[in-house]
Write a protein that holds these residues in place. Structure first.
Motif, PDB file in Angstrom:
ATOM      1  N   LEU A 120     -10.792   6.021  69.579  1.00 40.00           N
ATOM      2  CA  LEU A 120     -10.056   5.034  70.374  1.00 40.00           C
ATOM      3  C   LEU A 120     -10.108   3.666  69.714  1.00 40.00           C
ATOM      4  CD1 LEU A 120     -10.949   5.849  74.110  1.00 40.00           C
ATOM      5  CD2 LEU A 120      -8.750   6.159  72.966  1.00 40.00           C
ATOM      6  N   CYS A 121     -11.346   3.157  69.478  1.00 37.50           N
ATOM      7  CA  CYS A 121     -11.446   1.767  69.013  1.00 37.50           C
ATOM      8  C   CYS A 121     -11.467   1.646  67.494  1.00 37.50           C
ATOM      9  CB  CYS A 121     -12.703   1.114  69.591  1.00 37.50           C
ATOM     10  SG  CYS A 121     -14.241   1.738  68.885  1.00 37.50           S
ATOM     11  N   ARG A 122     -11.958   2.665  66.817  1.00 39.62           N
ATOM     12  CA  ARG A 122     -12.125   2.664  65.356  1.00 39.62           C
ATOM     13  C   ARG A 122     -12.991   1.491  64.904  1.00 39.62           C
ATOM     14  NH1 ARG A 122      -8.325   6.508  63.482  1.00 39.62           N
ATOM     15  NH2 ARG A 122      -8.773   6.000  61.321  1.00 39.62           N
TER      16      ARG A 122
ATOM     17  N   MET B 127     -21.082   8.135  64.059  1.00 42.25           N
ATOM     18  CA  MET B 127     -19.791   7.624  64.512  1.00 42.25           C
ATOM     19  C   MET B 127     -18.911   7.483  63.264  1.00 42.25           C
ATOM     20  SD  MET B 127     -20.968   7.427  67.546  1.00 42.25           S
ATOM     21  CE  MET B 127     -19.606   6.783  68.483  1.00 42.25           C
TER      22      MET B 127
ATOM     23  N   CYS C  26     -15.531   8.707  69.136  1.00 42.36           N
ATOM     24  CA  CYS C  26     -15.537   9.545  67.930  1.00 42.36           C
ATOM     25  C   CYS C  26     -16.895  10.210  67.661  1.00 42.36           C
ATOM     26  CB  CYS C  26     -15.130   8.706  66.714  1.00 42.36           C
ATOM     27  SG  CYS C  26     -16.365   7.478  66.259  1.00 42.36           S
TER      28      CYS C  26
ATOM     29  N   GLY D 194     -16.554   1.418  66.061  1.00 45.51           N
ATOM     30  CA  GLY D 194     -17.948   1.718  66.356  1.00 45.51           C
ATOM     31  C   GLY D 194     -18.427   1.259  67.704  1.00 45.51           C
ATOM     32  N   ALA D 195     -17.496   1.047  68.640  1.00 43.93           N
ATOM     33  CA  ALA D 195     -17.912   0.470  69.918  1.00 43.93           C
ATOM     34  C   ALA D 195     -17.678   1.366  71.122  1.00 43.93           C
ATOM     35  CB  ALA D 195     -17.195  -0.866  70.141  1.00 43.93           C
ATOM     36  N   CYS D 196     -16.661   2.214  71.083  1.00 45.74           N
ATOM     37  CA  CYS D 196     -16.278   2.915  72.314  1.00 45.74           C
ATOM     38  C   CYS D 196     -16.987   4.241  72.513  1.00 45.74           C
ATOM     39  CB  CYS D 196     -14.766   3.139  72.340  1.00 45.74           C
ATOM     40  SG  CYS D 196     -14.216   4.449  71.223  1.00 45.74           S
ATOM     41  N   GLY D 197     -17.443   4.863  71.432  1.00 46.06           N
ATOM     42  CA  GLY D 197     -18.147   6.130  71.565  1.00 46.06           C
ATOM     43  C   GLY D 197     -17.272   7.360  71.477  1.00 46.06           C
TER      44      GLY D 197
ATOM     45  N   CYS E   2     -16.032   6.568  62.553  1.00 50.31           N
ATOM     46  CA  CYS E   2     -15.075   5.477  62.348  1.00 50.31           C
ATOM     47  C   CYS E   2     -15.682   4.349  61.531  1.00 50.31           C
ATOM     48  CB  CYS E   2     -14.532   4.966  63.675  1.00 50.31           C
ATOM     49  SG  CYS E   2     -15.758   4.233  64.749  1.00 50.31           S
TER      50      CYS E   2
HETATM   51  S1  FES Z   1     -13.602   5.367  67.633  1.00 49.16           S
HETATM   52 FE1  FES Z   1     -14.693   4.096  69.001  1.00 49.16          FE
HETATM   53  S2  FES Z   1     -16.718   4.366  68.261  1.00 49.16           S
HETATM   54 FE2  FES Z   1     -15.553   5.415  66.792  1.00 49.16          FE
END
Ligand code: FES
Lengths: 320, 194
Positions: A266-268, A305, A275, A270-273, A307
């Protein structure tokens, strides 16, 4: 999540809005209206940069009420792994790009008693549509915006003109910095804090807020951390039975995607979790660049993670 | 059995930083603080304690804590009014704690919500009776201190079964008529929520 439904857009305008920041206007190739989005949303732009697939997230800064185009701003990061330099130096008006559906990991509650926005540099972008909507709906907000110099900062004069009493600017080159402790200590109960900017600034502000006793539920952030570069490494993908080589300036996730394997994200940044991937085997060290995993999870070496995180060693096998 | 819609009470944790700590304690809820706090704890100098005894007698013990502020309320309602007045001028550097019966915690959560505080931000500990506040889904009347199911609604007299569904908004469980099909049948009540 169907962020993987992509669409083709044409770059219809490019404007240099600050020293190293370009604003891109995108319209759909098929002439259809853009998908709706709420302030705080971002899109992921896919680009083929020197034969390598790159996917970078950018906050939408156009008006949510304008269905005909999306606007994003890109900071040129010299010596970065690309992406931003590609957008600045290669992309021209008339070019076609592929973008994802809007994803919102930074939504704002317009009914909140008060919203406090803190932006650093190009981190101003998500706040532009937020302020527009809050202003229209009578929401309460204030923006504290830090820039390096007047020529490095984008949109500060427009924002100060639109919301004169609600926008405060600190210009580093003029020797002015916000005292975040002072700012956060007296905010009324029910205030929500939104921070978008460099990682260090974000950590600094959140540490202050937590020490003062701010409730976790009222702290929101958006962080676009470019995936750090590093030595190339090999990874085995257990489920798809592939072996990939992650190049120096490429993320593990991008390399997985380049191999035609669909991985969640989602965020690419390292914040949303989203991946999070299991590590099945590894002989070496995982370089955790995310801010999602707990210290314990990191030490266990069983999760990565893709991303933003990398690997140094041999025999990395992940479950993808 | 855990009820999904029922709020979660994690218990008091007194080690979270804040500039100011506000405790609302009802009855045996005072013990949630008293059992955990050491009278020399530095946080007490920044703490305000609102206590409604409802039959308990922890006033002396709380006085000994020497908190920055202490108020014994003659009723939980007065306590909650005082709580609202404090919140109306409080800052984000304030940590909120609520302990007591489920109905009391729910009422405190609803007061805090008016000032933009999310339920999850409040430190909670359930103490005292499990008696339930139940809303009759038929006449919408509230019944307090319900200990058994089914029971007779004090307003419309229907015979109500207490569902395990808790509404945070209403701060009540739901009571549904148990014998609508066979109004002559009255299943034996079971004491469940002492
Ligand atoms: S895509 Fe959000 S943490 Fe990797």
């Amino acid at each position: 999540m169907t962020v993987h439904t992509e669409m083709s857009v044409t770059v219809t305008d490019i404007e240099l809005v600050a020293d190293a920041i370009k604003q891109f206007t995108l319209e759909r190739v098929d002439g259809q209206p853009m998908p709706a989005f709420a302030p705080g949303a971002h899109i992921v732009v896919s680009m083929m940069d020197a034969g390598r697939l790159r996917r970078n997230p950018y906050s939408l800064m156009s008006s949510p009420r304008d269905p005909w185009n999306f606007r994003i701003s890109v900071l040129r990061v010299e010596r970065s792994r690309g992406g931003s330099v590609f957008m600045h130096d290669v992309i021209a008006v008339g070019d076609t790009l592929t973008i994802s559906q809007p994803v919102n990991l930074f939504p704002v509650d317009i009914l909140a008693r008060r919203n406090l926005f803190i932006a650093g540099g190009v981190g101003i972008t998500p706040f532009i549509p937020m302020m527009e909507v809050l202003n229209e709906k009578g929401g309460v907000f204030e923006l504290y915006y830090s820039i390096r110099s007047r020529s490095h900062g984008a949109f500060w004069s427009e924002m100060s003109a639109l919301y004169p009493n609600r926008v405060k600017i600190a210009v580093g080159a003029e020797g002015y910095r916000f005292d975040y402790h002072e700012l956060l200590i007296n905010q009324p109960l029910g205030t929500h804090l939104y921070v978008c900017g460099p990682k260090l600034m974000l950590e600094h502000i959140f540490n202050i807020a937590r020490d003062l006793g701010w409730a976790q539920e009222n702290l929101h952030f958006e962080l676009f951390l470019a995936p750090p570069s590093g030595s190339p490494f090999t990874a085995k993908l257990a489920s798809s039975g592939k072996e990939i080589v992650v190049a120096e300036h490429q993320s593990l996730l991008e390399s997985v995607e380049e191999a035609g394997v669909d991985a969640p994200f989602l965020c690419r940044a390292g914040a949303c979790g989203q991946c999070e991937t299991r590590v099945l085997a590894s002989d070496g060290e995982i370089i955790h660049n995310d801010i999602f995993l707990t210290d314990e999870e990191r030490k266990s070496g069983t999760k990565i993670m893709p991303c933003v995180s990398r690997f140094v060693g041999v025999g990395l096998t992940i479950e993808l | 059995m855990a009820i999904k819609s029922r709020p979660i009470y994690n218990g008091f944790d007194l080690e979270m930083p804040a500039q100011r700590h506000i405790f609302v304690l009802e009855g045996e809820g005072a013990l949630a603080l008293l059992e955990k706090v050491n009278p020399s704890h530095p946080m007490l100098g920044q703490s305000e304690i609102l206590y409604s005894p409802v039959g308990s007698s922890h006033e002396q013990a709380i006085v000994k804590l020497n908190a920055a502020n202490f108020f014994t309320a003659p009723s939980s309602e007065i306590l909650l009014n005082r709580f609202a007045a404090i919140l109306s001028t409080a800052t984000m550097s304030t940590r909120l704690y609520a302990a007591g019966t489920e109905g009391f915690i729910g009422a405190a959560v609803n007061v805090a919500a008016r000032y933009g505080v999310k339920s999850a931000s409040i430190v909670k500990e359930h103490r005292g009776s499990l008696r339930r506040r139940v809303q009759c889904v038929h006449c919408k009347g509230f019944n307090s201190d319900i200990t058994a199911s089914p029971f007779h609604c004090e307003h419309c007299k229907l015979y109500l079964f207490v569902r395990d569904h808790f509404s945070t908004r209403l701060n009540a469980f739901q009571g549904v008529c148990v014998n609508a099909e066979e109004p002559h049948l009255f299943p034996e009540p079971v004491e469940l929520y002492q």
